[in-house]
Write a protein that holds these residues in place. Structure first.
Motif, PDB file in Angstrom:
ATOM      1  N   LYS A  63       8.301 -32.809 -25.551  1.00  0.00           N
ATOM      2  CA  LYS A  63       7.648 -31.634 -24.999  1.00  0.00           C
ATOM      3  C   LYS A  63       6.797 -31.986 -23.778  1.00  0.00           C
ATOM      4  O   LYS A  63       6.744 -31.227 -22.798  1.00  0.00           O
ATOM      5  N   ALA A  64       6.149 -33.158 -23.818  1.00  0.00           N
ATOM      6  CA  ALA A  64       5.291 -33.581 -22.708  1.00  0.00           C
ATOM      7  C   ALA A  64       6.087 -34.193 -21.556  1.00  0.00           C
ATOM      8  O   ALA A  64       5.519 -34.509 -20.504  1.00  0.00           O
ATOM      9  N   GLY A  65       7.408 -34.368 -21.736  1.00  0.00           N
ATOM     10  CA  GLY A  65       8.241 -34.954 -20.683  1.00  0.00           C
ATOM     11  C   GLY A  65       7.995 -36.440 -20.483  1.00  0.00           C
ATOM     12  O   GLY A  65       8.179 -36.971 -19.387  1.00  0.00           O
ATOM     13  N   LYS A  66       7.618 -37.128 -21.547  1.00  0.00           N
ATOM     14  CA  LYS A  66       7.354 -38.564 -21.486  1.00  0.00           C
ATOM     15  C   LYS A  66       8.519 -39.334 -22.108  1.00  0.00           C
ATOM     16  O   LYS A  66       9.142 -38.886 -23.064  1.00  0.00           O
ATOM     17  N   PRO A  67       8.827 -40.532 -21.599  1.00  0.00           N
ATOM     18  CA  PRO A  67       9.986 -41.289 -22.085  1.00  0.00           C
ATOM     19  C   PRO A  67       9.772 -41.927 -23.452  1.00  0.00           C
ATOM     20  O   PRO A  67       8.667 -42.354 -23.780  1.00  0.00           O
ATOM     21  N   TYR A  68      10.858 -41.993 -24.230  1.00  0.00           N
ATOM     22  CA  TYR A  68      10.844 -42.676 -25.521  1.00  0.00           C
ATOM     23  C   TYR A  68      12.266 -43.124 -25.853  1.00  0.00           C
ATOM     24  O   TYR A  68      13.248 -42.603 -25.304  1.00  0.00           O
ATOM     25  N   LYS A  69      12.382 -44.093 -26.733  1.00  0.00           N
ATOM     26  CA  LYS A  69      13.687 -44.538 -27.211  1.00  0.00           C
ATOM     27  C   LYS A  69      13.520 -45.135 -28.605  1.00  0.00           C
ATOM     28  O   LYS A  69      12.396 -45.456 -29.028  1.00  0.00           O
ATOM     29  N   TYR A  70      14.644 -45.291 -29.323  1.00  0.00           N
ATOM     30  CA  TYR A  70      14.620 -45.871 -30.658  1.00  0.00           C
ATOM     31  C   TYR A  70      15.259 -47.256 -30.651  1.00  0.00           C
ATOM     32  O   TYR A  70      16.302 -47.464 -30.033  1.00  0.00           O
ATOM     33  N   LYS A  97      13.890 -47.750 -38.196  1.00  0.00           N
ATOM     34  CA  LYS A  97      14.010 -47.716 -36.742  1.00  0.00           C
ATOM     35  C   LYS A  97      12.638 -47.489 -36.131  1.00  0.00           C
ATOM     36  O   LYS A  97      11.807 -46.770 -36.673  1.00  0.00           O
ATOM     37  N   GLU A  98      12.429 -48.135 -35.009  1.00  0.00           N
ATOM     38  CA  GLU A  98      11.134 -48.097 -34.336  1.00  0.00           C
ATOM     39  C   GLU A  98      11.241 -47.273 -33.066  1.00  0.00           C
ATOM     40  O   GLU A  98      12.155 -47.468 -32.262  1.00  0.00           O
ATOM     41  N   ILE A  99      10.315 -46.338 -32.887  1.00  0.00           N
ATOM     42  CA  ILE A  99      10.296 -45.543 -31.666  1.00  0.00           C
ATOM     43  C   ILE A  99       9.390 -46.235 -30.646  1.00  0.00           C
ATOM     44  O   ILE A  99       8.268 -46.633 -30.975  1.00  0.00           O
ATOM     45  N   VAL A 100       9.900 -46.407 -29.454  1.00  0.00           N
ATOM     46  CA  VAL A 100       9.165 -47.079 -28.373  1.00  0.00           C
ATOM     47  C   VAL A 100       8.867 -46.036 -27.301  1.00  0.00           C
ATOM     48  O   VAL A 100       9.776 -45.330 -26.838  1.00  0.00           O
ATOM     49  N   ASP A 158       6.412 -44.549 -23.764  1.00  0.00           N
ATOM     50  CA  ASP A 158       5.634 -44.841 -22.566  1.00  0.00           C
ATOM     51  C   ASP A 158       4.868 -43.561 -22.190  1.00  0.00           C
ATOM     52  O   ASP A 158       5.491 -42.573 -21.800  1.00  0.00           O
ATOM     53  N   PRO A 159       3.535 -43.551 -22.366  1.00  0.00           N
ATOM     54  CA  PRO A 159       2.669 -44.657 -22.777  1.00  0.00           C
ATOM     55  C   PRO A 159       2.788 -44.955 -24.272  1.00  0.00           C
ATOM     56  O   PRO A 159       3.255 -44.108 -25.037  1.00  0.00           O
ATOM     57  N   PRO A 160       2.346 -46.159 -24.697  1.00  0.00           N
ATOM     58  CA  PRO A 160       2.396 -46.516 -26.115  1.00  0.00           C
ATOM     59  C   PRO A 160       1.490 -45.617 -26.948  1.00  0.00           C
ATOM     60  O   PRO A 160       0.473 -45.114 -26.474  1.00  0.00           O
ATOM     61  N   VAL A 161       1.870 -45.426 -28.202  1.00  0.00           N
ATOM     62  CA  VAL A 161       1.055 -44.656 -29.134  1.00  0.00           C
ATOM     63  C   VAL A 161       1.002 -45.411 -30.459  1.00  0.00           C
ATOM     64  O   VAL A 161       1.987 -46.028 -30.879  1.00  0.00           O
TER      65      VAL A 161
END
Length: 347
Positions: A118-125, A215-218, A220-223
């Protein structure tokens, strides 16, 4: 002499009371828990600060001894449940606790994904393997694996989901053997385990384990979420709102104290939870002004099977009226609905 007899009687009664407090009945007791402010729990690196508080709510639950059972039977908003209504068939206390922690981990991942999307921030698993949640009695895995073991490969092959693992094993026949690579207490182990038919499903073969993806969600920024021993998936909605709040300049609580509950799916849908009445009480005691409650759909089929079934929102609203709180109960069906409501609140 009478004094000695009285002392002896008191000592014996004390021993009996202490001993009986460690004898657990085949029931669980639940009671109102507490409301936890999310600012100290959720940490988005360089995240935005706000006024007010978003809060998750909990229910206290434990195995019942005779005293807890008796107290719950006379206290309003304390409930007694048979063990088989809380735990899955063949599930031990250890396996139940592990399942609750794994549900919490999955809930956190979903909340992070929803908020970052929703915030338009990158993430991956990053897929790390499979967790063993439960072990079926009298099946081959019982002598080798334990709840919490981390399976990393089978027959030297790695998989990208527990479903791929299940599909691979399903292609085998009774009596076939598979080599399982797993980690326990940071120690890598390799064992060969035969496949057997399940006692209650003779045409299905397997190891006899229930699995969950690790599975780990990665991001940016880290949370980081510091949940300690909070178990279960019911904080998902509130986690997603707090994460989004820290990711953006939006000030969601605007100086208010806002509690809530509800599972969150990867697509942002809010799901039903247990103990809604007790969570209303916890939120009221914490001074919450608003409470976000799941307003899930009760289908005709569900109503026919469970005539007394009602949505979390309906039960929450009734409880709020019963305890005479000024806290407003707000129905929500999705992250978007909850967000839209919070954006309408004035400072």
């Amino acid at each position: 002499m009478k004094t000695k007899t009285l002392i002896r009687t008191l000592v014996i009664m004390t021993i009996i009371m202490v001993a009986s407090s460690f004898y657990y009945l085949p029931y669980y007791v639940t009671k109102p828990g507490s409301a936890h402010e999310l600012d100290p729990i959720v940490h988005v690196e360089n995240g935005y600060q706000d006024d007010g508080e978003l809060m998750l709510t909990t229910v206290r639950m434990g195995r019942a001894n005779i005293y807890a059972y008796l107290m719950a039977s006379i206290r309003k908003y304390e409930y007694i449940f048979p063990v088989d209504e809380i735990r899955s068939p063949h599930e031990s206390d250890e396996e139940y606790n592990l399942r609750q922690l794994q549900l919490m981990n999955n809930s956190q991942s979903h909340a992070i994904e929803v908020a970052y999307k929703k915030a338009g921030k990158p993430y991956k698993y990053n897929y790390k393997g499979i967790y063993v949640l439960n072990i079926y009695p009298s099946m081959p895995a019982e002598d080798v694996l334990k709840p919490g073991d981390h399976i990393t490969a089978i027959d030297g092959q790695t998989f990208q989901s527990s479903q791929e693992f299940i599909d691979y094993v399903s292609g085998k026949a009774k009596g076939d053997k598979v080599e399982i690579t797993y980690v326990r207490n940071k120690n890598k182990k390799v064992e060969t385990i035969p496949l057997e038919a399940f006692p209650d499903v003779p045409d299905k073969v397997g190891l006899g384990i229930t699995l969950s993806d690790d599975k780990e969600i990665v991001t940016d920024p880290p949370v980081k979420l510091e949940t300690e021993e909070i178990g279960g998936p019911s904080a998902g909605l509130m986690f997603s709102l707090e994460i989004y709040d820290q990711l953006t300049e939006d000030d969601l609580p605007k100086g208010h104290r806002i509690a809530g509950t509800g599972t969150i799916s990867e697509d942002g849908k809010v799901g039903r939870i247990g103990g809604i009445e007790q969570k209303i009480i916890a939120a009221d005691k914490a001074g919450a002004e608003y409470f976000l409650a799941p307003d899930e759909t009760i289908t005709k089929e569900m109503k026919e099977k469970y005539p007394d079934l009602e949505s979390n929102y309906v039960a929450a609203k009734r409880t709020a009226e019963d305890i005479g709180t000024d806290m407003k109960v707000v129905p929500v069906r999705s992250f978007e609905e909850a967000l839209a409501f919070l954006q309408t609140i004035d400072k």
